[in-house]
Design an enzyme around this catalytic site. Structure first.
Site, PDB file in Angstrom:
ATOM      1  N   ARG A  31     113.787  67.157   7.590  1.00 33.08           N
ATOM      2  CA  ARG A  31     114.800  66.139   7.391  1.00 33.08           C
ATOM      3  C   ARG A  31     114.262  64.762   7.778  1.00 33.08           C
ATOM      4  O   ARG A  31     113.476  64.617   8.692  1.00 33.08           O
ATOM      5  CB  ARG A  31     116.039  66.483   8.230  1.00 33.08           C
ATOM      6  CG  ARG A  31     117.209  65.557   8.023  1.00 33.08           C
ATOM      7  CD  ARG A  31     118.465  66.107   8.687  1.00 33.08           C
ATOM      8  NE  ARG A  31     119.563  65.160   8.581  1.00 33.08           N
ATOM      9  CZ  ARG A  31     119.920  64.341   9.558  1.00 33.08           C
ATOM     10  NH1 ARG A  31     119.283  64.359  10.707  1.00 33.08           N
ATOM     11  NH2 ARG A  31     120.925  63.504   9.391  1.00 33.08           N
TER      12      ARG A  31
ATOM     13  N   LYS B  97     114.202  73.991  20.141  1.00 27.48           N
ATOM     14  CA  LYS B  97     114.285  74.171  18.693  1.00 27.48           C
ATOM     15  C   LYS B  97     113.465  75.373  18.237  1.00 27.48           C
ATOM     16  O   LYS B  97     112.285  75.498  18.523  1.00 27.48           O
ATOM     17  CB  LYS B  97     113.799  72.907  17.979  1.00 27.48           C
ATOM     18  CG  LYS B  97     114.034  72.926  16.484  1.00 27.48           C
ATOM     19  CD  LYS B  97     113.769  71.548  15.892  1.00 27.48           C
ATOM     20  CE  LYS B  97     114.006  71.544  14.392  1.00 27.48           C
ATOM     21  NZ  LYS B  97     113.795  70.211  13.788  1.00 27.48           N
TER      22      LYS B  97
ATOM     23  N   ARG C 223     121.517  62.490  18.595  1.00 22.37           N
ATOM     24  CA  ARG C 223     120.809  62.808  19.828  1.00 22.37           C
ATOM     25  C   ARG C 223     121.785  63.426  20.806  1.00 22.37           C
ATOM     26  O   ARG C 223     122.825  62.838  21.105  1.00 22.37           O
ATOM     27  CB  ARG C 223     120.210  61.541  20.440  1.00 22.37           C
ATOM     28  CG  ARG C 223     119.219  60.804  19.545  1.00 22.37           C
ATOM     29  CD  ARG C 223     117.927  61.579  19.385  1.00 22.37           C
ATOM     30  NE  ARG C 223     116.980  60.845  18.572  1.00 22.37           N
ATOM     31  CZ  ARG C 223     116.843  60.964  17.260  1.00 22.37           C
ATOM     32  NH1 ARG C 223     117.644  61.829  16.617  1.00 22.37           N
ATOM     33  NH2 ARG C 223     115.964  60.263  16.589  1.00 22.37           N
TER      34      ARG C 223
END
Length: 336
Positions: free
Chosen positions: A135, A200, A333
């Site tokens: 992205r 992640k 964020r």
């Protein structure tokens, strides 16, 4: 496509197909000498050394010991298209399933094929991506065998407006597919990340083509960290891999499960839209109730994530009231 943004890889040199043969031999033996490798592959010892160095530069940890030869620092399972097809559920129908040794990007490959290949549900995988992306144009890199780089092309009769929430539905399918392999602890961070233990694990990128009013197609790119190893040092954010969450996960089993669940989810999405996935997404929502910074251009606003709406947009409670945020508009964020 990879799941965690990284600095450029240590080597941009293409890894020749012969390196795959070296890697396959290393994966099949606990340890093997350079002379034995050369004999099995019909090449010189110098050629073996050259390919070993290329593989090391790509992020594969290969040990070398006098008397025992080369060995991989961690187990490695290369993908095979025929084996994957046999591992799919009988109900899973794909137009094509291809495994490439090296591509610029699995999604780029399917975007190129979209106009000339009329089939639906094309599946593309690669061991190496030289120009993987995610992205907002971020470049991502996966060491050979260290992750899963998978893209799937799905055709839709409806227009692009009907595809709102598609990346979120794909996230739900990915979580379910990994759970079927005994891998838990995974949540979804809006709009396109798979996370576990605050780090992640995976990422989703959906790219659309065709007629905006229909028919159109979506190329769904999915990247998942399997075993990062030394490559973790190049990642500029907290990252985690499947090997941390489950003992020795099989790449073949994980990929087959992902394809099974993605194909089923995309058919369901085509028939029912995102509404069919909203409740499941809410159960896996990693942001609900968290403080977030919403960045739109030079503007940064603080708020509390309040889940998603019927279109898959993020609901955020700001000081002045609740608003919805679309994925294409902002960076997000999560505040510590």
């Amino acid at each position: 496509m990879r799941v965690a943004a990284s600095r450029p890889s240590r080597s941009s040199t293409a890894i020749e197909p012969s390196a795959r043969a070296v890697l396959a031999e290393l994966g099949a033996h606990g340890a093997i000498s350079g002379a034995a490798l050369a004999g099995r592959l019909g090449v010189s010892r110098a050629a073996v050394w050259k390919q070993v160095e290329r593989l090391r530069a790509a992020g594969i940890a290969i040990e070398a010991h006098a008397g025992s030869g080369y060995r991989l620092d961690a187990p490695l399972e290369l993908l095979d298209a025929a084996t994957l097809r046999r591992a799919l559920a009988p109900s899973t129908q794909v137009g094509d399933l291809a495994v490439h040794w090296q591509l610029d990007s699995t999604s780029s490959e399917l975007l190129r094929r979209a106009a000339d290949d009329p089939r639906d549900r094309l599946v593309c995988l690669a061991e190496i991506q030289t120009a993987g992306r995610g992205r907002r144009g971020r470049r991502w890199h996966t060491p050979p065998g260290g992750g899963i780089a998978l893209s799937l092309l799905k055709r839709f009769d409806a227009g692009m407006a009907a595809l709102a929430g598609l990346s979120l539905a794909v996230g739900v399918a990915a979580v379910d597919a990994l759970a079927a392999c005994g891998i838990g602890e995974i949540a979804l961070k809006w709009p396109n990340d798979l996370v576990a233990r605050g780090a992640k694990l995976g990422g989703i990128l959906v790219e659309l083509g065709g007629d905006a009013l229909g028919p159109c197609h979506a190329v769904i790119g999915l990247g998942i960290n399997l075993r990062l190893g030394a490559a973790a040092a190049a990642i500029d954010q907290a990252a985690i891999d499947l090997a941390t969450l489950a003992p020795e996960p099989s790449r073949t089993r994980v990929v087959a499960s992902l394809v099974d669940y993605l194909v089923a989810a995309l058919d369901r999405f085509e028939a029912q839209g995102f509404a069919a996935f909203a409740d499941a997404y809410a159960r896996h929502d990693a942001l609900h109730g968290r403080e977030v910074d919403v960045v739109r251009g030079a503007e940064r606003r603080q708020g509390i994530a309040r889940g998603i709406d019927a279109r898959g947009a993020l609901r955020v409670a700001f000081a002045g009231g609740e608003e919805t945020v679309d994925a294409g508009e902002v960076s997000l964020r999560v505040r510590a």
